[in-house]
Design a protein around this motif. Structure first.
Motif, PDB file in Angstrom:
ATOM      1  N   ASP A   1     -19.721 -43.658 -86.272  1.00 60.48           N
ATOM      2  CA  ASP A   1     -18.881 -42.482 -86.547  1.00 60.48           C
ATOM      3  C   ASP A   1     -18.159 -42.010 -85.299  1.00 60.48           C
TER       4      ASP A   1
ATOM      5  N   ASP B   1     -15.164 -44.166 -84.757  1.00 62.44           N
ATOM      6  CA  ASP B   1     -14.263 -44.263 -85.910  1.00 62.44           C
ATOM      7  C   ASP B   1     -12.968 -43.492 -85.650  1.00 62.44           C
TER       8      ASP B   1
ATOM      9  N   LEU C   1     -10.687 -42.754 -87.642  1.00 59.41           N
ATOM     10  CA  LEU C   1     -10.313 -41.949 -88.806  1.00 59.41           C
ATOM     11  C   LEU C   1     -11.322 -40.836 -89.101  1.00 59.41           C
TER      12      LEU C   1
ATOM     13  N   ARG D   1      -9.117 -51.235 -92.884  1.00 57.72           N
ATOM     14  CA  ARG D   1     -10.011 -51.665 -91.806  1.00 57.72           C
ATOM     15  C   ARG D   1     -11.336 -50.902 -91.870  1.00 57.72           C
ATOM     16  N   LYS D   2     -11.233 -49.571 -92.016  1.00 60.95           N
ATOM     17  CA  LYS D   2     -12.468 -48.792 -92.090  1.00 60.95           C
ATOM     18  C   LYS D   2     -13.214 -49.077 -93.390  1.00 60.95           C
ATOM     19  N   SER D   3     -12.481 -49.255 -94.467  1.00 60.54           N
ATOM     20  CA  SER D   3     -13.097 -49.550 -95.758  1.00 60.54           C
ATOM     21  C   SER D   3     -13.983 -50.783 -95.665  1.00 60.54           C
TER      22      SER D   3
ATOM     23  N   GLN E   1     -15.410 -51.996 -93.042  1.00 59.91           N
ATOM     24  CA  GLN E   1     -16.573 -51.706 -92.202  1.00 59.91           C
ATOM     25  C   GLN E   1     -17.617 -50.899 -92.967  1.00 59.91           C
ATOM     26  N   LEU E   2     -17.179 -49.858 -93.674  1.00 60.08           N
ATOM     27  CA  LEU E   2     -18.109 -49.032 -94.439  1.00 60.08           C
ATOM     28  C   LEU E   2     -18.828 -49.844 -95.510  1.00 60.08           C
TER      29      LEU E   2
ATOM     30  N   CYS F   1     -13.438 -50.868-101.556  1.00 57.74           N
ATOM     31  CA  CYS F   1     -14.545 -50.071-101.017  1.00 57.74           C
ATOM     32  C   CYS F   1     -15.472 -49.660-102.161  1.00 57.74           C
TER      33      CYS F   1
ATOM     34  N   PRO G   1     -12.768 -44.492 -97.175  1.00 60.77           N
ATOM     35  CA  PRO G   1     -12.560 -44.360 -95.729  1.00 60.77           C
ATOM     36  C   PRO G   1     -12.007 -43.021 -95.268  1.00 60.77           C
TER      37      PRO G   1
ATOM     38  N   SER H   1     -18.451 -41.105 -94.227  1.00 60.25           N
ATOM     39  CA  SER H   1     -18.858 -41.456 -92.872  1.00 60.25           C
ATOM     40  C   SER H   1     -19.912 -42.553 -92.919  1.00 60.25           C
TER      41      SER H   1
END
Length: 426
Positions: free
Chosen positions: A14, A17, A19, A330-332, A334-335, A366, A404, A408
């Motif tokens: 986090d 991150d 975002l 990108r964050k999606s 990873q999560l 996601c 995303p 978190s």
């Protein structure tokens, strides 16, 4: 069972991150203990952007102050309000502004598009869709077949996974299209299957459909705001999507439509017409004879739904500020990978708990759909009691969607800890 909670790992993720700050731009409901819940239901209804209230209030104020003149005056005159959504909507789905319009709601738009893009003949009349599509799509296609006095059982071809598998193989989809050949009129598939979370290879499906002379469209309800889309470059003929899931534009929010620019100057296309789709140069002369606007806007029926569009515009602005779908994706990934790692780390046999969403990030958004073979409803309620809001789908699937913009890594860690506790205590 061995399980190591990873709060430090989640905290570090986090911290790193880029975002993370966007989480503060959403209202997150409280859980039973009063702290913010871990909300994993954005694939059903996204959370409320804090900017939404002010966006709608601005239009309430214009209505209060200007009355009907709000169509022509004020900060965002209503006459052209839908046009203010075109650029961001085009960015969202990989299109050109001419190819998109925001209007109506999802299934209404699906019907409007099928009127134009399902034109069966005596020999080319089949529709291909994925088995287990969202019911609205099933009902829409059944009724479209009957509209043409055809038997849905004869018209609709459903794609089903191979025995023992939960998702479809792209090669099998392509092979079915080839087998149907010149009997296939239209392909209509969800960009992401709502139940399994499988993301389909839309470019490959479009190529295969066009190779046999069929039109190809997608219901992007679970794909818009979730995947990077390139509808124009993929040569997709038509598509539609809702805005209340990953686009956080409120329950029953307005819908988007894509029509490829090759149809932009086709007034001869059969369609259901309304005055807001008429050429604006003489729209107010109230003449007979419909002349559609170029592009997707020519499928409009009625003037814009200003209040839901105001919420949608506020949400689209957040997506743009976050860096668009490339940054969100990108964050999606990873999560979703982090969630998958924690679930698989439980070491449970697939006869007890099974992820049915593809492990390949290119084949999912996601969302992870977890098939719970024993005590599924009990597990769902257990999660809810600990402030983890997921989605239950009969008969025994729990869908978890780490979004995303507001989820978190700590949220994901809470899921892992709760699952470990449930299966340890059983």
């Amino acid at each position: 069972m061995t399980y190591t909670p990873a709060p430090l790992s989640a905290a570090q993720l986090d911290t790193n991150d880029p975002l993370a700050a966007f989480r503060q731009e959403f209202h997150i409901p409280p859980g039973p203990d009063g702290r913010p819940c871990a909300y994993f239901c954005g694939n059903s209804l996204g959370l409320q952007p804090k900017a939404a209230r002010a966006a709608v209030e601005q239009e309430f104020e214009a209505w209060e102050r200007l009355g009907v003149e709000g169509h022509f005056h004020g900060t965002s005159p209503w006459m052209h309000y839908h046009e203010t959504l075109a650029a961001a909507s085009a960015h969202l789905v990989g299109a050109r502004p001419l190819e998109v319009v925001v209007m109506n709601s999802l299934t209404v738009n699906l019907h409007l598009l099928l009127v134009s893009f399902y034109r069966p003949t005596a020999t080319r009349y089949k529709i291909l869709m994925e088995g287990g599509a969202f019911p609205s799509d099933q009902y829409a296609i059944e009724s479209q077949a009957r509209l043409h006095s055809l038997d849905p059982a004869d018209v609709i071809v459903e794609l089903l996974p191979r025995p023992g598998e939960h998702t479809l193989r792209t090669g099998d989809i392509e092979a079915t299209i080839q087998e149907l050949g010149d009997s296939l009129a239209t392909v209509l598939i969800g960009g992401v299957n709502y139940y399994t979370g499988q993301a389909f290879d839309m470019a490959a499906i479009t190529r295969a459909g066009h190779a046999v002379g069929a039109l190809v469209g997608f219901d992007l309800a679970h794909a818009a705001g979730n995947l990077e889309l390139n509808l124009h470059d993929w040569d997709v003929d038509f598509a539609c999507w809702c805005s209340y899931k990953y686009l956080n534009s409120g329950p029953g929010g307005t819908s988007g439509v894509f029509v490829h620019e090759r149809f932009a100057q086709r007034p001869d296309l059969v369609r259901l017409a309304g005055w807001w789709g008429h050429d604006p140069s003489d729209r107010f002369q109230m003449k007979k004879g419909f002349r559609p606007m170029p592009g997707a806007a020519g499928w409009q029926l009625s003037n814009a739904q200003i209040f839901p569009m105001a919420i949608h515009r506020a949400s689209l602005e957040i997506v743009e500020r976050a860096g668009g779908m490339a940054a969100l994706r990108r964050k999606s990934e990873q999560l979703t990978a982090y969630l998958e790692t924690l679930i698989r780390g439980l070491g449970l046999p697939t006869t007890q708990l099974e992820i049915i969403t593809p492990p390949d990030p290119a084949q999912r958004g996601c969302q992870l759909s977890v098939l719970v073979h024993q005590r599924g409803r009990e597990l769902f309620n257990f999660l809810a009691g600990r402030g983890i809001i997921a989605d239950w789908r009969e008969p025994n699937v729990i869908r978890l969607a780490p979004v995303p913009l507001y989820n978190s890594f700590e949220d994901v860690s809470r899921v892992g800890e709760a699952l470990a506790r449930f299966f340890t205590e059983e």
